[in-house]
Design an enzyme around this catalytic site. Sequence first.
Site, PDB file in Angstrom:
ATOM      1  N   GLU A   2     -10.708   4.603   8.759  1.00  0.00           N
ATOM      2  CA  GLU A   2     -10.847   4.213   7.350  1.00  0.00           C
ATOM      3  C   GLU A   2     -11.385   2.790   7.190  1.00  0.00           C
ATOM      4  O   GLU A   2     -10.872   1.990   6.419  1.00  0.00           O
ATOM      5  CB  GLU A   2      -9.506   4.373   6.621  1.00  0.00           C
ATOM      6  CG  GLU A   2      -9.001   5.805   6.650  1.00  0.00           C
ATOM      7  CD  GLU A   2      -7.730   6.047   5.846  1.00  0.00           C
ATOM      8  OE1 GLU A   2      -6.909   5.124   5.756  1.00  0.00           O
ATOM      9  OE2 GLU A   2      -7.565   7.160   5.337  1.00  0.00           O
ATOM     10  N   ASN A  46      -3.527  -1.699   7.539  1.00  0.00           N
ATOM     11  CA  ASN A  46      -4.817  -2.230   7.073  1.00  0.00           C
ATOM     12  C   ASN A  46      -4.611  -3.738   7.089  1.00  0.00           C
ATOM     13  O   ASN A  46      -4.193  -4.338   6.108  1.00  0.00           O
ATOM     14  CB  ASN A  46      -5.149  -1.715   5.674  1.00  0.00           C
ATOM     15  CG  ASN A  46      -5.486  -0.225   5.714  1.00  0.00           C
ATOM     16  OD1 ASN A  46      -5.924   0.304   6.738  1.00  0.00           O
ATOM     17  ND2 ASN A  46      -5.268   0.457   4.610  1.00  0.00           N
ATOM     18  N   TRP A 103     -12.853  13.696   2.202  1.00  0.00           N
ATOM     19  CA  TRP A 103     -11.918  13.080   1.252  1.00  0.00           C
ATOM     20  C   TRP A 103     -11.738  13.969   0.019  1.00  0.00           C
ATOM     21  O   TRP A 103     -10.941  13.679  -0.853  1.00  0.00           O
ATOM     22  CB  TRP A 103     -12.426  11.682   0.816  1.00  0.00           C
ATOM     23  CG  TRP A 103     -12.145  10.610   1.823  1.00  0.00           C
ATOM     24  CD1 TRP A 103     -11.284  10.701   2.881  1.00  0.00           C
ATOM     25  CD2 TRP A 103     -12.691   9.284   1.869  1.00  0.00           C
ATOM     26  NE1 TRP A 103     -11.271   9.521   3.591  1.00  0.00           N
ATOM     27  CE2 TRP A 103     -12.122   8.630   2.988  1.00  0.00           C
ATOM     28  CE3 TRP A 103     -13.613   8.584   1.086  1.00  0.00           C
ATOM     29  CZ2 TRP A 103     -12.444   7.315   3.342  1.00  0.00           C
ATOM     30  CZ3 TRP A 103     -13.923   7.278   1.434  1.00  0.00           C
ATOM     31  CH2 TRP A 103     -13.344   6.653   2.552  1.00  0.00           C
ATOM     32  N   ASP A 130      -2.662  14.223   7.176  1.00  0.00           N
ATOM     33  CA  ASP A 130      -2.193  12.954   6.597  1.00  0.00           C
ATOM     34  C   ASP A 130      -0.945  13.110   5.732  1.00  0.00           C
ATOM     35  O   ASP A 130      -1.045  13.000   4.513  1.00  0.00           O
ATOM     36  CB  ASP A 130      -3.336  12.339   5.767  1.00  0.00           C
ATOM     37  CG  ASP A 130      -3.000  10.938   5.308  1.00  0.00           C
ATOM     38  OD1 ASP A 130      -1.991  10.399   5.756  1.00  0.00           O
ATOM     39  OD2 ASP A 130      -3.775  10.395   4.496  1.00  0.00           O
ATOM     40  N   GLU A 172       5.157   9.130  13.937  1.00  0.00           N
ATOM     41  CA  GLU A 172       5.045   8.379  12.674  1.00  0.00           C
ATOM     42  C   GLU A 172       5.315   9.320  11.506  1.00  0.00           C
ATOM     43  O   GLU A 172       4.554  10.242  11.248  1.00  0.00           O
ATOM     44  CB  GLU A 172       3.646   7.749  12.540  1.00  0.00           C
ATOM     45  CG  GLU A 172       3.489   6.931  11.261  1.00  0.00           C
ATOM     46  CD  GLU A 172       2.141   6.203  11.160  1.00  0.00           C
ATOM     47  OE1 GLU A 172       1.739   5.526  12.135  1.00  0.00           O
ATOM     48  OE2 GLU A 172       1.488   6.319  10.106  1.00  0.00           O
ATOM     49  N   GLU A 228       0.852  -1.184   0.000  1.00  0.00           N
ATOM     50  CA  GLU A 228       0.000   0.000   0.000  1.00  0.00           C
ATOM     51  C   GLU A 228       0.892   1.239   0.000  1.00  0.00           C
ATOM     52  O   GLU A 228       1.802   1.369   0.825  1.00  0.00           O
ATOM     53  CB  GLU A 228      -0.917  -0.017   1.244  1.00  0.00           C
ATOM     54  CG  GLU A 228      -1.861   1.175   1.271  1.00  0.00           C
ATOM     55  CD  GLU A 228      -3.174   0.891   1.981  1.00  0.00           C
ATOM     56  OE1 GLU A 228      -3.452  -0.283   2.322  1.00  0.00           O
ATOM     57  OE2 GLU A 228      -3.923   1.859   2.184  1.00  0.00           O
ATOM     58  N   ARG A 229       0.638   2.121  -0.956  1.00  0.00           N
ATOM     59  CA  ARG A 229       1.445   3.342  -1.125  1.00  0.00           C
ATOM     60  C   ARG A 229       2.917   3.021  -1.336  1.00  0.00           C
ATOM     61  O   ARG A 229       3.798   3.765  -0.905  1.00  0.00           O
ATOM     62  CB  ARG A 229       1.278   4.293   0.055  1.00  0.00           C
ATOM     63  CG  ARG A 229      -0.153   4.576   0.457  1.00  0.00           C
ATOM     64  CD  ARG A 229      -0.999   5.042  -0.689  1.00  0.00           C
ATOM     65  NE  ARG A 229      -2.391   5.211  -0.290  1.00  0.00           N
ATOM     66  CZ  ARG A 229      -3.354   5.512  -1.154  1.00  0.00           C
ATOM     67  NH1 ARG A 229      -3.097   5.654  -2.432  1.00  0.00           N
ATOM     68  NH2 ARG A 229      -4.592   5.659  -0.740  1.00  0.00           N
ATOM     69  N   HIS A 283      -3.993  18.804   0.688  1.00  0.00           N
ATOM     70  CA  HIS A 283      -4.927  17.766   0.283  1.00  0.00           C
ATOM     71  C   HIS A 283      -5.679  18.124  -0.991  1.00  0.00           C
ATOM     72  O   HIS A 283      -6.905  17.976  -1.063  1.00  0.00           O
ATOM     73  CB  HIS A 283      -5.922  17.509   1.427  1.00  0.00           C
ATOM     74  CG  HIS A 283      -6.447  16.102   1.476  1.00  0.00           C
ATOM     75  ND1 HIS A 283      -7.309  15.615   0.521  1.00  0.00           N
ATOM     76  CD2 HIS A 283      -6.242  15.085   2.343  1.00  0.00           C
ATOM     77  CE1 HIS A 283      -7.621  14.358   0.826  1.00  0.00           C
ATOM     78  NE2 HIS A 283      -6.968  14.017   1.914  1.00  0.00           N
ATOM     79  N   ARG A 308      -2.385   3.478  16.903  1.00  0.00           N
ATOM     80  CA  ARG A 308      -2.314   4.674  16.060  1.00  0.00           C
ATOM     81  C   ARG A 308      -3.426   5.679  16.366  1.00  0.00           C
ATOM     82  O   ARG A 308      -4.569   5.300  16.649  1.00  0.00           O
ATOM     83  CB  ARG A 308      -2.367   4.299  14.585  1.00  0.00           C
ATOM     84  CG  ARG A 308      -1.169   3.492  14.159  1.00  0.00           C
ATOM     85  CD  ARG A 308      -1.295   3.072  12.729  1.00  0.00           C
ATOM     86  NE  ARG A 308      -0.818   4.034  11.765  1.00  0.00           N
ATOM     87  CZ  ARG A 308      -1.456   4.375  10.649  1.00  0.00           C
ATOM     88  NH1 ARG A 308      -2.663   3.901  10.392  1.00  0.00           N
ATOM     89  NH2 ARG A 308      -0.911   5.205   9.794  1.00  0.00           N
ATOM     90  N   GLU A 347       3.922   9.140  -0.568  1.00  0.00           N
ATOM     91  CA  GLU A 347       2.539   9.094  -1.048  1.00  0.00           C
ATOM     92  C   GLU A 347       2.080  10.440  -1.619  1.00  0.00           C
ATOM     93  O   GLU A 347       1.468  10.492  -2.675  1.00  0.00           O
ATOM     94  CB  GLU A 347       1.625   8.671   0.113  1.00  0.00           C
ATOM     95  CG  GLU A 347       0.155   8.670  -0.259  1.00  0.00           C
ATOM     96  CD  GLU A 347      -0.744   8.187   0.873  1.00  0.00           C
ATOM     97  OE1 GLU A 347      -0.225   7.840   1.956  1.00  0.00           O
ATOM     98  OE2 GLU A 347      -1.966   8.151   0.665  1.00  0.00           O
ATOM     99  N   LYS A 358       0.794  10.535  13.604  1.00  0.00           N
ATOM    100  CA  LYS A 358       1.410  11.060  12.378  1.00  0.00           C
ATOM    101  C   LYS A 358       1.907  12.472  12.655  1.00  0.00           C
ATOM    102  O   LYS A 358       1.324  13.192  13.463  1.00  0.00           O
ATOM    103  CB  LYS A 358       0.391  11.105  11.237  1.00  0.00           C
ATOM    104  CG  LYS A 358       0.065   9.738  10.667  1.00  0.00           C
ATOM    105  CD  LYS A 358      -0.799   9.845   9.410  1.00  0.00           C
ATOM    106  CE  LYS A 358      -1.167   8.452   8.915  1.00  0.00           C
ATOM    107  NZ  LYS A 358      -1.935   8.450   7.659  1.00  0.00           N
TER     108      LYS A 358
HETATM  109  O1  GCW Z   1      -2.379   8.230   4.066  1.00  0.00           O
HETATM  110  C1  GCW Z   1      -3.436   7.351   4.179  1.00  0.00           C
HETATM  111  C2  GCW Z   1      -3.241   6.408   3.050  1.00  0.00           C
HETATM  112  C3  GCW Z   1      -3.782   5.031   3.319  1.00  0.00           C
HETATM  113  C4  GCW Z   1      -3.231   4.559   4.655  1.00  0.00           C
HETATM  114  C5  GCW Z   1      -3.669   5.519   5.734  1.00  0.00           C
HETATM  115  C6  GCW Z   1      -3.107   5.181   7.106  1.00  0.00           C
HETATM  116  C7  GCW Z   1      -2.617   2.343   5.335  1.00  0.00           C
HETATM  117  O2  GCW Z   1      -3.824   6.948   1.892  1.00  0.00           O
HETATM  118  O3  GCW Z   1      -3.383   4.201   2.271  1.00  0.00           O
HETATM  119  O4  GCW Z   1      -3.611   3.242   4.948  1.00  0.00           O
HETATM  120  O5  GCW Z   1      -3.248   6.806   5.445  1.00  0.00           O
HETATM  121  O6  GCW Z   1      -2.133   5.797   7.483  1.00  0.00           O
HETATM  122  O7  GCW Z   1      -3.649   4.320   7.772  1.00  0.00           O
END
Ligand code: GCW
Length: 703
Positions: A295, A214, A546, A368, A390, A171-172, A524, A328, A396, A363
């Site tokens: 999510e 995920n 989103w 994000d 994080e 993922e990413r 974003h 998280r 990404e 984060k």
């Molecule tokens: O930045 C977003 C991403 C998702 C990611 C999510 C996260 C793993 O688009 O792909 O999922 O954050 O950090 O959980």
Amino acid sequence: MKKGLFIICILTASLIKAEDGYDLWLRYKPVENKLLLQSYRSFLKDISVSGNSATIQIIRNELLKASRGMLAQIPVFNATGNKGLIIGNNKKEKKNVAFGQEGFAINSATLAGKPVINIEANTDIGLLYGVFHLIRLIQTEQPISALNMISQPKLKLRLLNHWDNLNRTVERGYAGFSIWNWHTLPGYIDKRYIDYARTNASIGINGTVLTNVNANAVILTGPYLEKVKALADVFRPYGIKVYLTARFSAPIEIGRLRSADPLNDSVQNWWKEKIKEIYSVIPDFGGFLVKANSEGQPGPQDYKRNHADGANMLADAVAPFGGIVMWRAFVYNPESNDRFKQAYEEFKPLDGKFRNNVLVQVKNGPIDFQPREPYSPLFGAMHHTPLMMEFQLTQEYLGQGTHLVYEAPLFKEVLNADTYSKGEGSTVAKVVDGSLDNFSLNGMAGVSNIGNDINWCGHPFAQANWYTLGRLSWDHHLTSEQISEEWIKQTFSKDKKTIGVIKNIMLHSHEALVNYMTPIGLTHIMYNGHHYGPMPWGNTLNRPDWNPVYYHKADSFGIGFDRTAKGTNALVQYAVEVQNQFNDINKCPDEYLLWFHHASWEHKMHSGRTLWHELCYKYNTGVDSVRSFIDQWNSIENKIDAERFRQVQQLLNIQLKDAIWWRNACLLYFQTYSKKPIPSTYEQPDKPLEYYKSIRILYAPGN
Ligand code: GCW
């Protein structure tokens, strides 16, 4: 023999050999400075290393490799003699507190009239780190004859987070497939696993979360635990622990329970048994990283419980084995009027409610991993809970595998930010390293940018971000400049002019990207889904938070998200001193303006330009920077091997096209609101907005 060596040296010096980047920063190329070479040779001729653990054998091998490559010399290893380099565990009853579990000392001394270097530590891993430090000094051609140093990591957990799926997609991820080949594990140990461990150890990374947040519960089943064990066995002698992501609904999915309620006895017992099983297979298993109620991931809120209930259930189950839980804080739901505020609203009330083997992993910013974010207000708000940083190494939102972006300046900006939560000087770095609130459990994680591409990270410069995570989590006082210089010398060249050019590109690369993507605090506004390219007009996804329009709020008056008391009042999540920096539209630093204010197109910026003009200026500055990176890179063509030179050159050319795409798409779109011309001093978009709106990238990687 001597003559042969001489010829080899001449050949390597003149014919810069093509390189595929696999060796990362451990290339061990011949030392160029003659005087230093002599000194290194004399110290590394006779090496005494006591002990025989797997780690000690790794030390011997590494020194052999390093001496061969850099000094054209094979050292004599003698476990008893007191010779040039003496590597030894501190045998004294009392451990030296100055070294801790992972630190080391390197001292130059004279023994029986002969100069020697001593590397000392309390553990074999400490010695390994000391040896890698010495090797780094040699690779970067620093004198080693008068060393007198102690080094201990500032952070306890220095982790990579892989967002790797069991089917090997990442993922990413923009560097190929996952390096974990679950299908052939545990029987087949890919050489990459060993090189991965060795590379991480060279920069002090001491843990890895193997699986995507995920999460897939299958990783916790018996056959997969055997595969995880095989990796843990490879990593152990390099000081690297293995962690997994725990899918909160695993008791239902693989345990046949009807519920995953953390307060339910059978659920608690299921996790206890499962964790017992994990530790019976991997006795030094590190613990879990959990993404819950975010999510679409399952979590305790599905049962009307809170994050602490969920984290504590797992924490109690891993505690008897010394495990930890990294829970998280990346949460947001569409009901809130401002996504910025969510993590704080959900986690602040839980401060002090977590077990002491839980860290909340936050984060760096409140949204994000955007090109620039103010630091997450949680860093100033949780004095009773260790907060783990994080960062995202995988780019990404930073041009993915295509753009050259050195992330150290971004990371440093966040770490140096002052939360004022315990008075002036309460920096994010002090929160994260535990010194502000006295937490011995502390850490930093980087979402991995590693894949099975030949050079591991896709873009040759993306390797620098992996390197940065290791170096900064060991010592966050290091500057972006120091880290880049070290990395360049080990990765590309030791030539002064070449270092200067590459360093200049690296140090300006993050700001350049911010300028051509999201200047003045825009955020974003990227393409839906794959997140590559601009889409400021995006307004079609079900969830408002989103959609790009939710974040920039452009209208005929102006642009930006009002987070003052007149708006969503998110600013109150910061200490008053910080609020005061951002609250006043006329004082707010330009780079954060649109994060906190809905400012008029006519708003006077600090430069004296209007906001609209400044936007045009910044987007164009960003594009110009990339043009200048290309010129600078071209100026060192004969100083870099042709393979990597061309790779970077081609990628920079794509980056320029992308920067122009971002600039044109965003300015044309925002112009539909500002109704003002792009000043004629700037390059004018060559195509209409409709063209940019029609661009589709159907198969971008990393989804
Ligand atoms: O930045 C977003 C991403 C998702 C990611 C999510 C996260 C793993 O688009 O792909 O999922 O954050 O950090 O959980």
